[in-house]
Scaffold this motif. Structure first.
Motif, short mmCIF file in Angstrom:
data_model
loop_
_atom_site.label_atom_id
_atom_site.label_comp_id
_atom_site.label_asym_id
_atom_site.label_seq_id
_atom_site.Cartn_x
_atom_site.Cartn_y
_atom_site.Cartn_z
N ALA A 116 0.85 -1.19 0.00
CA ALA A 116 0.00 0.00 0.00
C ALA A 116 0.88 1.24 0.00
O ALA A 116 1.98 1.24 0.56
CB ALA A 116 -0.93 0.01 1.21
N GLN A 117 0.36 2.27 -0.61
CA GLN A 117 1.09 3.55 -0.69
C GLN A 117 0.07 4.68 -0.53
O GLN A 117 -0.93 4.74 -1.25
CB GLN A 117 1.80 3.68 -2.03
N TYR A 118 0.34 5.56 0.44
CA TYR A 118 -0.50 6.73 0.65
C TYR A 118 0.36 7.96 0.36
O TYR A 118 1.36 8.20 1.06
CB TYR A 118 -1.03 6.77 2.08
N ARG A 119 0.02 8.71 -0.68
CA ARG A 119 0.89 9.80 -1.12
C ARG A 119 0.14 11.13 -1.17
O ARG A 119 -1.07 11.17 -1.39
CB ARG A 119 1.52 9.50 -2.48
N TYR A 120 0.91 12.17 -0.99
CA TYR A 120 0.41 13.54 -1.06
C TYR A 120 0.88 14.15 -2.37
O TYR A 120 2.08 14.27 -2.61
CB TYR A 120 0.93 14.35 0.14
N ARG A 121 -0.07 14.54 -3.22
CA ARG A 121 0.26 15.07 -4.54
C ARG A 121 0.62 16.55 -4.42
O ARG A 121 -0.11 17.44 -4.88
CB ARG A 121 -0.91 14.85 -5.50
N TYR A 122 1.77 16.78 -3.79
CA TYR A 122 2.23 18.14 -3.51
C TYR A 122 2.54 18.89 -4.80
O TYR A 122 2.02 19.97 -5.08
CB TYR A 122 3.45 18.09 -2.59
N PRO A 132 3.76 17.79 -9.15
CA PRO A 132 3.99 16.65 -10.04
C PRO A 132 5.38 16.04 -9.88
O PRO A 132 5.55 14.83 -9.94
CB PRO A 132 3.80 17.25 -11.44
N ALA A 133 6.39 16.89 -9.63
CA ALA A 133 7.77 16.41 -9.54
C ALA A 133 8.16 15.94 -8.15
O ALA A 133 9.23 15.37 -7.97
CB ALA A 133 8.74 17.50 -9.99
N LEU A 134 7.31 16.15 -7.15
CA LEU A 134 7.65 15.78 -5.79
C LEU A 134 6.39 15.42 -5.02
O LEU A 134 5.59 16.29 -4.67
CB LEU A 134 8.40 16.91 -5.08
N GLN A 135 6.23 14.12 -4.74
CA GLN A 135 5.05 13.63 -4.04
C GLN A 135 5.50 12.70 -2.91
O GLN A 135 5.85 11.55 -3.16
CB GLN A 135 4.12 12.89 -5.01
N PRO A 136 5.52 13.18 -1.68
CA PRO A 136 5.92 12.33 -0.55
C PRO A 136 4.85 11.28 -0.26
O PRO A 136 3.66 11.48 -0.55
CB PRO A 136 6.06 13.32 0.61
N SER A 137 5.28 10.17 0.32
CA SER A 137 4.35 9.07 0.56
C SER A 137 4.78 8.26 1.79
O SER A 137 5.90 8.38 2.28
CB SER A 137 4.28 8.15 -0.66
N ILE A 138 3.87 7.44 2.24
CA ILE A 138 4.13 6.41 3.23
C ILE A 138 3.78 5.07 2.59
O ILE A 138 2.70 4.92 1.99
CB ILE A 138 3.29 6.60 4.51
N ALA A 187 7.23 -0.72 7.03
CA ALA A 187 6.65 0.55 6.62
C ALA A 187 7.77 1.58 6.57
O ALA A 187 8.80 1.44 7.24
CB ALA A 187 5.56 0.99 7.59
N GLY A 188 7.56 2.62 5.78
CA GLY A 188 8.57 3.65 5.70
C GLY A 188 8.20 4.76 4.75
O GLY A 188 7.22 4.66 4.01
N PRO A 189 8.99 5.82 4.73
CA PRO A 189 8.71 6.97 3.87
C PRO A 189 9.18 6.75 2.44
O PRO A 189 10.13 6.00 2.19
CB PRO A 189 9.50 8.10 4.54
N GLU A 247 10.87 7.08 -8.33
CA GLU A 247 10.35 6.81 -7.00
C GLU A 247 11.43 6.16 -6.16
O GLU A 247 12.31 5.46 -6.67
CB GLU A 247 9.10 5.94 -7.05
N ALA A 248 11.38 6.42 -4.87
CA ALA A 248 12.35 5.87 -3.93
C ALA A 248 11.68 5.73 -2.57
O ALA A 248 10.78 6.52 -2.23
CB ALA A 248 13.59 6.76 -3.83
N ALA A 249 12.12 4.74 -1.79
CA ALA A 249 11.55 4.54 -0.47
C ALA A 249 12.55 3.79 0.40
O ALA A 249 13.39 3.03 -0.09
CB ALA A 249 10.24 3.76 -0.55
#
Length: 235
Positions: free
Chosen positions: A167-173, A175-181, A192-194, A211-213
């Motif tokens: 699962a991935q929950y992301r904030y569409r801050y 287009p080029a940068l969207q942080p997620s959990i 789990a992680g960022p 993408e990276a996590a």
């Protein structure tokens, strides 16, 4: 049944799923296919074992994909990996088919299916993976869920059905940068992680996704953390 109810049922089912070998961390798939898309993809993961500094897993994938219809895309991969520093090798081949079941925004959640077939070279083992891909938007955020079943067989594998949850929950801050959990769950692994992801458009048809996590194990005594990274160039 409403899409919201189906999403809740999918999440409830996923929490019961288990993956036996702990290699859950991988790409979280979105249920979308772009007509006429072609792409090159590169994936990397590094899995650290805190008690075995010389026994850390590393793997890479190089793939080429293209759409076969307005709703289906096929991708072919070469897989390479190592467990010890001196055993890096081409480990297998993989074919992947993604099927977009609903148009984006047609319902309250978007749905797709995934089919994968992988062959492991050295042991002549096989894995067939299939499952549901779901994505739902909540204002400026998106929740993506992958509920997958894996059937393994081969010379050194016992025939069995396993399962995965991602699962991935992301904030569409931007287009080029969207942080997620990100969340991964299995019988012998929970983590789990960022994460971060983004896209840079060069033209209407050309864009680079990244993408990276970093995923930290929650209840696993062997695997400490997993780093994953992916680049995807669409043209």
């Amino acid at each position: 049944m409403k899409a919201n109810q189906m999403l809740v049922m999918a999440l409830a089912l996923c929490t019961k799923l288990a993956w036996a070998d702990g290699r859950v961390v991988d790409k979280v798939y979105h249920p979308y296919v772009n007509a006429l898309e072609r792409e090159f993809e590169y994936r990397y993961f590094y899995q650290r074992q805190s008690d075995h500094p010389n026994n850390n897993a590393m793997g890479q994938k190089l793939g080429y994909g293209f759409s076969v219809s307005d709703r289906m895309a096929l991708e072919l991969y070469l897989n390479a990996e190592r467990i010890h520093p001196d055993d890096y090798r081409l480990s297998g081949y993989e074919a992947e088919l993604r099927w977009m079941l609903t148009e984006q925004g047609q319902y309250s959640a978007d749905w797709g299916l995934l089919f994968e077939l992988e062959r492991q070279n050295n042991d002549d083992n096989y894995e067939f993976t299939t499952g549901v891909l779901v994505e739902k938007e909540f204002g400026p955020t998106s929740l993506t869920v992958n509920a997958l079943l894996v059937y393994e067989w081969g010379q050194t594998l016992k025939d069995e059905v396993e399962s995965e949850f991602r699962a991935q929950y992301r904030y569409r801050y931007l287009p080029a940068l969207q942080p997620s959990i990100e969340l991964y769950s299995g019988e012998q692994y929970k983590g789990a992680g960022p994460g971060f992801m983004g896209v840079h458009k060069f033209s209407t048809m050309q864009q680079l996704k990244w993408e990276a996590a970093v995923v930290f194990a929650i209840d696993n005594d062997t695997v400490d953390k997993t780093i994953r990274f992916a680049l995807e160039f669409e043209f």
